[in-house]
Motif scaffolding. Structure first.
Motif: not given
Length: 153
Positions: A26-31
């Motif tokens: 699974r993938w999680r993206t944050t900025v």
């Protein structure tokens, strides 16, 4: 009898749905902004026990390498040429593909620094993550997930 068959069909559909919902990668993206004009895009791969995520540089004829494409982002320019992984991948001979390959057996975080090129409220991260993983018995089909309009805060 009809109720029993209906119950079996419903149970089978639920079992298939539950199996499909449990993605082994699974993938999680944050900025996150690091100052007024620069920030970091973080992409985290959550790798289930027993599975591995293939590396970003693999020989031809093997599995699909992990790849990031965020060229469709707006209002930013990447400072780094590529993503940096939090840990180095393992390099081993893979009997499934009969070649030496790199992969991660655990969660891994990828980061890439960027600079704003305009107002923050008009900047968005847009892109894709392509990947493939295996667990020694089964391999996932190569998959691509899309990241759309990830707001820069």
């Amino acid at each position: 009898m009809v109720k029993r068959i209906t119950l079996l069909i419903v149970a089978a559909v639920l079992a298939v749905g539950a199996a499909m919902a449990q993605d082994p990668i699974r993938w999680r993206t944050t900025v996150k902004m690091t100052n007024d004009t620069e920030g970091v895009l973080t992409v985290r791969a959550l790798v289930a026990d027993g599975w591995h995520l293939y590396g970003t540089s693999l020989p031809k004829g093997g599995p699909k390498p992990t790849a990031f494409s965020f060229a469709k982002s707006t209002g930013i320019k990447f400072i780094d040429k590529a993503f940096t992984a939090s840990v180095a991948p393992v390099t081993e001979f893979d009997a499934t593909f009969n070649m030496k390959l790199t992969y991660w057996r655990t969660n891994v975080t990828f980061t890439r620094r960027f600079r704003l090129t305009g107002p923050r409220d008009k900047a968005f991260i847009n892109g894709t993550i392509t990947f493939m993983g295996c667990n020694g018995e089964n391999c996932l089909r190569p998959s691509t997930i899309t990241v759309n309009k990830l707001r820069i805060k």
